[in-house]
Enzyme design. Structure first.
Site, PDB file in Angstrom:
ATOM      1  CB  CYS A   1      -6.411  -5.261  -2.245  1.00  0.00           C
ATOM      2  SG  CYS A   1      -7.091  -4.743  -0.651  1.00  0.00           S
ATOM      3  CG  HIS A   2      -6.981  -9.250   1.869  1.00  0.00           C
ATOM      4  ND1 HIS A   2      -5.721  -9.584   2.288  1.00  0.00           N
ATOM      5  CD2 HIS A   2      -7.368  -8.227   2.662  1.00  0.00           C
ATOM      6  CE1 HIS A   2      -5.362  -8.823   3.299  1.00  0.00           C
ATOM      7  NE2 HIS A   2      -6.348  -7.990   3.551  1.00  0.00           N
TER       8      HIS A   2
ATOM      9  CE1 TYR B   1      -8.561   4.923   3.452  1.00  0.00           C
ATOM     10  CE2 TYR B   1     -10.342   3.454   2.807  1.00  0.00           C
ATOM     11  CZ  TYR B   1      -9.039   3.643   3.223  1.00  0.00           C
ATOM     12  OH  TYR B   1      -8.216   2.563   3.396  1.00  0.00           O
TER      13      TYR B   1
ATOM     14  CG  HIS C   1      -8.308   0.050   0.883  1.00  0.00           C
ATOM     15  ND1 HIS C   1      -7.300   0.446   1.741  1.00  0.00           N
ATOM     16  CD2 HIS C   1      -8.027  -1.237   0.558  1.00  0.00           C
ATOM     17  CE1 HIS C   1      -6.454  -0.558   1.924  1.00  0.00           C
ATOM     18  NE2 HIS C   1      -6.881  -1.589   1.202  1.00  0.00           N
TER      19      HIS C   1
ATOM     20  CG  ASN D   1      -2.092  -0.942   1.041  1.00  0.00           C
ATOM     21  OD1 ASN D   1      -2.668  -1.012  -0.031  1.00  0.00           O
ATOM     22  ND2 ASN D   1      -2.446  -1.660   2.095  1.00  0.00           N
TER      23      ASN D   1
END
Length: 465
Positions: A168-169, A254, A198, A147
């Site tokens: 990414c998971h 975010y 994300h 990241n």
């Protein structure tokens, strides 16, 4: 015999998991793994643990370890990057300095001041990996787990000159949560997610052909465990109509609406019993409290007191499935981070998006998604603007552009004045100078590096990566 380089292999837990995932594929059980890390002790532990797992299962695979990146990459078919540049020392600055100015981050590795400065120090390292790959392993694929994913991948496309995909998971984990809320087996819940890493949105969820999008909110509200642990994510679902990937703590940092006006207001939107629920500096605190865990458990894993990962117990991490599809032709569908070339029509071309892709012997093939719902697109676009400025600054060493990027970060903008943003960034530049060569005159910039224009790279670009 695949030759697989793992850069940042001192990430002991993740490295062991990826190795055992790859060895779960019968065709890969004679793979050559080349581990590299700058932390010699962690590198040695990871290598010895993986050798022990290989020996226990009677496999012909081999593990070599090196402090030299070029030695690990030379001749590799695939290169994995799991590096965390600056380690916990730099990470602490990412969290603690912004907090002095009221910017309350839970993870701080994707957006916000922490995410921006994490990108500034990670991008040079990724571009050095790409340089070595161009010279020593020109046909290799870079699979990046480091990241901030969106910014790192954007910079690699701009200045890397190698084939690369970001993994990414978050989508897999969120899919499991949706299935749990709906009370359905995960394998029966079909879905499409699209957006940016994300902040990827489940724009289609169905069961046996019937849409379940409108069922997700009431199902989560009625589940007492989910309702308690996911207050921010559920509120966004309530307002937007679409569920977002990543944890409650991640999502809260975010956006401009949740982590402000003091602890009482913020407390409504976090789950404080686990770090990922949104506690201040949650991931940093978790890393600091558990940093000795691997060292303490190392001898127990080696002598069998603690159980190894069993061969065949394969995780949902994308990496091994991508290798399997590329090498065997067995088709795999996953959500990957690639460049937007008209695939999400209301996000900017060139930015990093996370969308469904199919993989087989022909390569990684992205799917066309079209328009995101307007509220989802608006949230993503706010982040994309920050990402674009940060990437440009990382490539050019432009300090003012870094400050402008942080100024436009949604969470920072909700709590800071312009003067505070400038002072905060100056303080972060001072504290993080050892890892920012492009800003302190100790290194080069990458904006004008000529890239190879051969047919292989051009085909890769046309394929969406």
């Amino acid at each position: 015999m695949l030759k697989i380089a793992m850069i940042g292999a001192g990430s002991i837990g993740f490295t062991r998991r990826l190795v055992m995932d790859i060895l779960a594929v019968p065709e890969f059980q004679n793979a050559q793994f080349r581990f590299m890390d700058i932390h010699e002790e962690n590198l040695e532990m990871a290598a010895n643990l993986c050798r022990a797992m290989i020996e226990k299962n009677g496999l012909p695979a081999t593990v070599s370890a090196a402090l030299d990146q070029r030695e690990a990459i030379a001749g590799a078919d695939y290169v994995f990057c799991t590096a965390r540049v600056g380690g916990l020392e730099a990470f602490a600055h990412d969290i603690e300095i912004p907090l002095k100015y009221g910017v309350d981050q839970c993870v701080g590795d994707t957006l916000g001041p922490g995410g921006v400065f994490f990108a500034l120090r990670t991008i040079p390292v990724l571009l050095d990996i790409a340089r070595d790959m161009r010279e020593l392993a020109p046909g290799a694929l870079l699979l990046n787990y480091s990241n901030p994913m969106a910014m790192n991948m954007w910079a690699l496309r701009r200045a890397g000159g190698v084939r690369a995909v970001g993994l990414c998971h978050g989508v897999q984990h969120s899919h499991a949560l949706i299935a749990q809320a709906l009370g359905l087996p995960k394998e029966e819940v079909d879905y499409t997610a699209a957006g940016i890493n994300h902040q990827t949105w489940f724009v289609q969820v169905s069961h046996r052909g019937r849409s379940l999008l409108k069922d997700i909110l009431p199902a989560m509200e009625k589940n007492p465990d989910i309702a308690e642990k996911e207050p921010c994510r559920i509120d966004v679902l309530r307002r937007f109509g679409y569920f977002s990937t990543e944890s409650n703590g991640h999502l809260s940092e975010y956006l401009p609406w949740y982590r402000k006006r003091g602890k009482e207001e913020t407390a409504k939107w976090i789950y404080d019993k686990v770090w990922i629920g949104g506690e201040t500096g949650g991931y940093l605190n978790h890393c600091l409290s558990s940093r000795d865990e691997y060292r303490d458990n190392y001898p127990k894993w080696l002598n069998g007191e603690l159980e190894f990962i069993k061969l065949g117990e394969r995780s949902e991490e994308h990496g091994s499935y991508i290798l399997e599809a590329l090498e065997t032709g067995r088709v795999y569908r996953g959500h990957f981070n690639i460049g937007n070339r008209g695939l999400i029509t209301n996000l900017p071309d060139g930015c990093t998006i996370e969308i469904p892709c199919y993989v087989d012997r022909n390569g990684i093939q992205p799917t066309f998604t079209g328009r995101l719902p307007l509220a989802c697109a608006a949230t993503c676009c706010a982040s994309v603007s920050v990402q674009e400025m940060a990437v440009e600054a990382a490539l050019t060493g432009d300090r003012e552009l870094v400050k402008q990027a942080v100024l436009h970060d949604p969470l920072t903008a909700a709590v800071c004045t312009t003067d505070e943003v400038w002072r905060m960034c100056d303080e972060m530049f001072d504290a993080l100078a050892p890892w920012l060569p492009q800003f302190n005159g100790a290194g080069r910039t990458w904006a004008d590096i000529p890239l190879p224009d051969d047919g292989r790279l051009r085909r890769a670009q046309l394929a969406g990566e």
